[in-house]
Design a protein around this motif. Sequence first.
Motif, PDB file in Angstrom:
ATOM      1  N   LEU A 176      11.024   0.197  13.060  1.00 52.28           N
ATOM      2  CA  LEU A 176      10.767  -0.255  11.695  1.00 52.28           C
ATOM      3  C   LEU A 176       9.365   0.085  11.199  1.00 52.28           C
ATOM      4  N   SER A 177       8.350  -0.039  12.057  1.00 51.80           N
ATOM      5  CA  SER A 177       6.966   0.159  11.602  1.00 51.80           C
ATOM      6  C   SER A 177       6.337   1.460  12.056  1.00 51.80           C
ATOM      7  N   GLY A 178       6.781   1.978  13.213  1.00 53.26           N
ATOM      8  CA  GLY A 178       6.127   3.157  13.774  1.00 53.26           C
ATOM      9  C   GLY A 178       4.858   2.843  14.523  1.00 53.26           C
ATOM     10  N   ASP A 179       4.559   1.542  14.745  1.00 51.06           N
ATOM     11  CA  ASP A 179       3.298   1.051  15.327  1.00 51.06           C
ATOM     12  C   ASP A 179       2.176   1.214  14.304  1.00 51.06           C
ATOM     13  N   GLN A 180       1.038   0.615  14.598  1.00 55.64           N
ATOM     14  CA  GLN A 180      -0.053   0.576  13.623  1.00 55.64           C
ATOM     15  C   GLN A 180      -0.550   1.961  13.243  1.00 55.64           C
ATOM     16  N   GLU A 192      24.050  -7.698  17.415  1.00 57.01           N
ATOM     17  CA  GLU A 192      23.095  -7.805  18.501  1.00 57.01           C
ATOM     18  C   GLU A 192      22.222  -6.556  18.542  1.00 57.01           C
ATOM     19  N   LEU A 193      20.962  -6.747  18.889  1.00 56.90           N
ATOM     20  CA  LEU A 193      20.027  -5.626  18.998  1.00 56.90           C
ATOM     21  C   LEU A 193      19.067  -5.958  20.129  1.00 56.90           C
ATOM     22  N   PRO A 194      19.216  -5.322  21.265  1.00 59.78           N
ATOM     23  CA  PRO A 194      18.393  -5.680  22.424  1.00 59.78           C
ATOM     24  C   PRO A 194      16.902  -5.601  22.115  1.00 59.78           C
ATOM     25  N   GLU A 195      16.157  -6.545  22.675  1.00 56.37           N
ATOM     26  CA  GLU A 195      14.711  -6.530  22.507  1.00 56.37           C
ATOM     27  C   GLU A 195      14.149  -5.313  23.243  1.00 56.37           C
ATOM     28  N   GLY A 206       7.352  -9.779  23.473  1.00 60.57           N
ATOM     29  CA  GLY A 206       8.406  -9.209  22.649  1.00 60.57           C
ATOM     30  C   GLY A 206       7.943  -8.138  21.699  1.00 60.57           C
ATOM     31  N   SER A 207       6.647  -8.071  21.423  1.00 54.88           N
ATOM     32  CA  SER A 207       6.123  -7.032  20.531  1.00 54.88           C
ATOM     33  C   SER A 207       6.075  -5.693  21.250  1.00 54.88           C
ATOM     34  N   GLU A 208       6.487  -4.642  20.551  1.00 53.32           N
ATOM     35  CA  GLU A 208       6.379  -3.285  21.103  1.00 53.32           C
ATOM     36  C   GLU A 208       5.017  -2.658  20.831  1.00 53.32           C
ATOM     37  N   MET A 209       4.253  -3.245  19.938  1.00 51.20           N
ATOM     38  CA  MET A 209       3.020  -2.613  19.484  1.00 51.20           C
ATOM     39  C   MET A 209       1.981  -2.513  20.592  1.00 51.20           C
ATOM     40  N   TRP A 210       1.191  -1.466  20.501  1.00 48.36           N
ATOM     41  CA  TRP A 210      -0.012  -1.354  21.315  1.00 48.36           C
ATOM     42  C   TRP A 210      -1.191  -1.944  20.545  1.00 48.36           C
ATOM     43  N   ASP A 211      -2.231  -2.314  21.304  1.00 46.97           N
ATOM     44  CA  ASP A 211      -3.462  -2.803  20.678  1.00 46.97           C
ATOM     45  C   ASP A 211      -4.339  -1.673  20.149  1.00 46.97           C
ATOM     46  N   SER A 212      -4.303  -0.531  20.842  1.00 42.72           N
ATOM     47  CA  SER A 212      -5.215   0.550  20.466  1.00 42.72           C
ATOM     48  C   SER A 212      -4.652   1.902  20.870  1.00 42.72           C
ATOM     49  N   MET A 213      -5.113   2.915  20.156  1.00 39.63           N
ATOM     50  CA  MET A 213      -4.810   4.304  20.499  1.00 39.63           C
ATOM     51  C   MET A 213      -6.037   5.154  20.202  1.00 39.63           C
ATOM     52  N   SER A 214      -6.256   6.142  21.050  1.00 35.10           N
ATOM     53  CA  SER A 214      -7.280   7.161  20.822  1.00 35.10           C
ATOM     54  C   SER A 214      -6.595   8.518  20.928  1.00 35.10           C
ATOM     55  N   GLY A 267      19.312 -19.363  13.461  1.00 34.80           N
ATOM     56  CA  GLY A 267      20.471 -18.717  12.876  1.00 34.80           C
ATOM     57  C   GLY A 267      20.325 -17.234  12.624  1.00 34.80           C
ATOM     58  N   MET A 268      19.136 -16.671  12.854  1.00 36.04           N
ATOM     59  CA  MET A 268      18.947 -15.245  12.625  1.00 36.04           C
ATOM     60  C   MET A 268      19.643 -14.427  13.705  1.00 36.04           C
ATOM     61  N   SER A 269      20.303 -13.348  13.300  1.00 32.23           N
ATOM     62  CA  SER A 269      20.807 -12.385  14.269  1.00 32.23           C
ATOM     63  C   SER A 269      19.640 -11.599  14.850  1.00 32.23           C
ATOM     64  N   ASP A 270      19.922 -10.839  15.913  1.00 33.21           N
ATOM     65  CA  ASP A 270      18.867  -9.997  16.495  1.00 33.21           C
ATOM     66  C   ASP A 270      18.296  -9.039  15.451  1.00 33.21           C
ATOM     67  N   THR A 271      19.179  -8.400  14.712  1.00 24.34           N
ATOM     68  CA  THR A 271      18.739  -7.413  13.732  1.00 24.34           C
ATOM     69  C   THR A 271      17.952  -8.073  12.610  1.00 24.34           C
ATOM     70  N   GLU A 272      18.433  -9.204  12.130  1.00 19.45           N
ATOM     71  CA  GLU A 272      17.708  -9.917  11.072  1.00 19.45           C
ATOM     72  C   GLU A 272      16.317 -10.292  11.534  1.00 19.45           C
ATOM     73  N   TYR A 273      16.189 -10.762  12.774  1.00 20.08           N
ATOM     74  CA  TYR A 273      14.871 -11.149  13.255  1.00 20.08           C
ATOM     75  C   TYR A 273      13.937  -9.953  13.362  1.00 20.08           C
ATOM     76  N   GLN A 274      14.444  -8.842  13.879  1.00 24.77           N
ATOM     77  CA  GLN A 274      13.567  -7.681  14.005  1.00 24.77           C
ATOM     78  C   GLN A 274      13.106  -7.187  12.633  1.00 24.77           C
ATOM     79  N   ILE A 275      13.970  -7.260  11.637  1.00 22.93           N
ATOM     80  CA  ILE A 275      13.553  -6.873  10.286  1.00 22.93           C
ATOM     81  C   ILE A 275      12.541  -7.869   9.736  1.00 22.93           C
ATOM     82  N   TYR A 276      12.761  -9.148   9.988  1.00 22.34           N
ATOM     83  CA  TYR A 276      11.837 -10.201   9.549  1.00 22.34           C
ATOM     84  C   TYR A 276      10.466 -10.022  10.181  1.00 22.34           C
TER      85      TYR A 276
END
Length: 456
Positions: free
Chosen positions: A262-266, A441-444, A301-309, A245-254
């Motif tokens: 929302l996070s800016g990555d790690q 709606e909020l595209p992945e 579905g995650s936008e995050m990277w594992d690492s940055m230098s 039942g979550m909307s796209d936006t609700e899920y991304q916030i969750y």
Amino acid sequence: MTSPQNPSLPTPERDGELTHSSCNDPSRRKFIQTGTAVSAALASGLATTRVARGDEPVDNSDSQLVRIALVGAGGRGTGAADDSLSINENIKLVAIADLDEKVPGMTRGRMAKRHGEKVDVPDEKLYSGIDSYKAILEDPDVDVVMFATPPGFRPRYVAEAVDAGKHVFAEKPTCVDPAGYRICWEAHKQAEANGTCIVTGTQYRRQTNYIEAVKRIHEGAIGDIIAASARYCGNSIWHKTRREGMSDTEYQIYNWMHYIWLSGDQIAEQSVHNIDAINWIMGGPPESAFASGGRFTRPEGSEMWDSMSVDYKYPGNRLVSFKNRQVPGAQSDNSNTIYGSNGHAVIYGINRGAFLYDKSGKEIWSMEGDLSAAYKQEHKDLVDAVRSGKPIVELGETTDSSMTAVLGRMSAYTGQDVTWDFVTKESKLDLWPENFDIQGELPEPKYAVPGKTKLI
């Protein structure tokens, strides 16, 4: 907005937590600005990197009631409220807002068990929904608003609170893109004009071993600062599956950690602590960043990277090598090493302490850390400043550190050498969704690929 608990962070720091003023009454404004002066830590000079204070005698009578409200009652929000209620006397929690309608009442119950009469939140001041924070900003009985929502909300929420004349506690990071950076700096200036406080959650600035180590470095204990390295490397981070039942936006916030708006990555959400310490030591933000990194283990579905230098170049041609990583099974390291002409310093995260060494490698000074005390001290300093009428306004400082993290991310994502002047003065990057709708709606989004992702 409510936050999942975060047991898989590389350290016990309360990072990665979710959830989604004012003295507008003239008599209330006058009341709240005539009390005690700043805390003992500030009076003794331990926090002289902050806004300059006067030398007037400090009245620690705690004689005036300060009323706080919480926006975002997840793990980080309840932690901040608990710290403030624990260290301050004559203080009350009077309102709670969260996206999830179940969370404010649950948080009230937990806080009341710990703090008794310091919690005075009637049912009508338990708010829920995406705009629930507005009721708190409109409440003339609220003196301090604490924001512990996902970072993407922070610039706009803090700016609205400043416009409402509220004192503010804002968790880090304070922005995740150049658009948010500019909003925060305008809010900083407005708070100075208002005479209201903004204290931020960069607790290492109030951790005594950090304060003492940086003081000695600035006094020349290891000679001239030549270069530095910083690491925030750990294992995995939480990931939440979508509820029915979550909307796209609700899920991304969750599941907010995995969405960059929302996070800016790690590098922004967590590593800002180390980056802020380096900016503190170096005397300000860098001139440019050249970065790389990638992703190997993130869920679909995650936008995050594992690492940055990131190689950050600071004024005086001083290079800082920064690394972060979240890879299961990989070695953890949370540390900052500063290299000087006559020695070096190592300042570890959490409670491992700080150490100074001479040129031969002999230890010349050390001090244990106490992170728990630092978490509380930021709230002591805020309430004391509110009572004294001598505002602490440190949003700009933390915004510069947040933008330093964003600078590194933008370089890594695009594969470009990126300058501070470009991101702060020219960049048009604004990650906030166009036509934001909590039920919409909020595209992945797709994760960044260097060479294909454009520098905006």
